[in-house]
Structures are given as structure tokens and as C-alpha cells.
Design an enzyme around this catalytic site. Structure first.
Site, PDB file in Angstrom:
ATOM      1  CB  CYS A   1      -2.336   2.358  -3.499  1.00 50.71           C
ATOM      2  SG  CYS A   1      -1.112   3.514  -4.182  1.00 50.71           S
TER       3      CYS A   1
ATOM      4  CB  CYS B   1      -2.407   8.917  -3.036  1.00 47.58           C
ATOM      5  SG  CYS B   1      -2.828  10.148  -4.291  1.00 47.58           S
TER       6      CYS B   1
ATOM      7  CB  SER C   1       1.451   2.266  -2.096  1.00 48.21           C
ATOM      8  OG  SER C   1       1.665   2.810  -3.368  1.00 48.21           O
TER       9      SER C   1
HETATM   10  P1  4NP Z   1      -3.354   5.968  -5.025  1.00 52.18           P
HETATM   11  O1  4NP Z   1      -4.387   7.107  -5.455  1.00 52.18           O
HETATM   12  O2  4NP Z   1      -3.884   4.666  -5.609  1.00 52.18           O
HETATM   13  O3  4NP Z   1      -3.429   6.000  -3.555  1.00 52.18           O
HETATM   14  O4  4NP Z   1      -2.001   6.347  -5.588  1.00 52.18           O
HETATM   15  C1  4NP Z   1      -4.814   7.302  -6.770  1.00 52.18           C
HETATM   16  C2  4NP Z   1      -3.984   7.931  -7.656  1.00 52.18           C
HETATM   17  C3  4NP Z   1      -4.407   8.173  -8.949  1.00 52.18           C
HETATM   18  C4  4NP Z   1      -5.686   7.784  -9.312  1.00 52.18           C
HETATM   19  C5  4NP Z   1      -6.515   7.158  -8.405  1.00 52.18           C
HETATM   20  C6  4NP Z   1      -6.069   6.906  -7.127  1.00 52.18           C
HETATM   21  N1  4NP Z   1      -6.136   8.052 -10.616  1.00 52.18           N
HETATM   22  O5  4NP Z   1      -7.305   7.771 -10.902  1.00 52.18           O
HETATM   23  O6  4NP Z   1      -5.378   8.581 -11.456  1.00 52.18           O
END
Ligand code: 4NP
Length: 159
Positions: free
Chosen positions: A8, A13, A15
């Protein structure tokens, strides 16, 4: 052995959730010795961080424990893994940009076995986003494990 990398954006979150689900289901189906699971992010900003507490809560509610620290995708990953499964179109675009042409067939949508589409980024939303992610990823992981059990995962491109 089939090596599966879930990817991800942040690797905190979606992955890690897929990573935990896949390991759990593989164990339940007696496929642990045939599947190796890991997860990574296209971005580096959360490197070293544990999974988001909302991902941990969702997994815990379903009896799944996961120990993981966020890491970014590396060049080596494209050679090591048999499947590199992106959560959404943006992740897949980033992965395909980096992937050597000879390994292009390993980069696939995580939801491919259930018809494709995005595992929506839950980071800025409410806890229900994580429940939706969980349901989608559980169904998809069952589908990937069906393919792994059948020995039908690796489809190199036709020469
Ligand atoms: P993930 O979610 O890609 O599913 O781990 C996110 C985690 C952090 C951020 C965005 C999405 N961020 O903008 O910090």
C-alpha cells in the site's frame, strides 16, 4: 514456495492488514509451508513504524496477531516475490513504474481474485473503513490461497 508481498502507500494500514490475514488463513488451511508473506509501502515516511492501531484493532477482533514494522518496497523485492499485490490503482501505478519488464507479471491488484477494484485508503476516514478493508482482503486472500493450493499463481508472460 510462493512468496507474496502486499503493498500500500504507508505500510501501516492496508498492507499489514492483508499480511496478517494471509498468514492467518494460510495457517488455518495448512498452507503455511507453501506461502511466505510480507508487506511494504511505496512511500518511506512511516518506515520503522508499527501497524496503525486501527489495523491492529481490526485484526485482533478477528483473532489475528501481527508483528511488523513498516518498510518501503525495494528493487530486490521485484526479484524475490512471486506476487506483488497493490491495494489501489495508485499503488499499482507506482509499482509498475519501478518493476523491471521481465517481472511485470508479478504486479497484480490485491483484489484480482474477487474481481479487482481498489482497497480504499482508510487513513483519514473512520474505523468502518478498516472493516470494509478487512472483508475485501479476507475474500481476496482466500482466492489467492485457492490459486496457490492449485499451483496456478505464476503465469510468466507469453514469449
Ligand atoms: P496505508 O494507509 O497506505 O494503507 O498504510 C496510509 C497510511 C499513511 C498515509 C496514507 C495512507 N499517510 O498519508 O501518512
Amino acid at each position: 514456495m510462493t512468496r507474496v508481498l502486499f503493498v500500500c502507500l504507508g505500510n501501516i494500514c492496508r498492507s499489514p492488514m492483508a499480511h496478517g490475514i494471509m498468514g492467518h488463513l494460510a495457517e488455518r488451511r495448512g498452507l503455511s509451508a507453501r506461502v511466505e508473506v510480507d508487506s511494504a509501502g511505496t512511500a518511506a515516511n512511516h518506515t520503522g513504524a508499527p501497524p496503525d492501531p486501527r489495523t491492529v484493532a481490526t485484526l485482533t477482533r478477528h483473532g489475528i496477531a501481527l508483528v511488523h514494522r513498516a518498510r518501503q518496497v525495494t528493487d530486490e523485492d521485484f526479484d524475490t516475490f512471486d506476487l506483488i499485490l497493490g491495494m489501489d490503482a495508485s499503488n499499482l501505478r507506482d509499482l509498475r513504474r519501478r518493476c523491471p519488464a521481465a517481472r511485470a507479471h508479478v504486479v497484480r491488484p490485491a483484489l484480482e481474485p474477487v474481481g479487482g477494484g481498489d482497497v480504499a485508503d482508510p487513513y483519514y476516514g473512520g474505523p468502518q473503513g478498516f472493516d470494509v478493508n478487512y472483508d475485501q482482503l479476507s475474500a481476496a486472500c482466500e482466492g489467492w490461497l485457492d490459486r496457490i493450493a492449485a499451483g496456478s499463481v505464476v503465469r510468466p508472460p507469453v514469449e
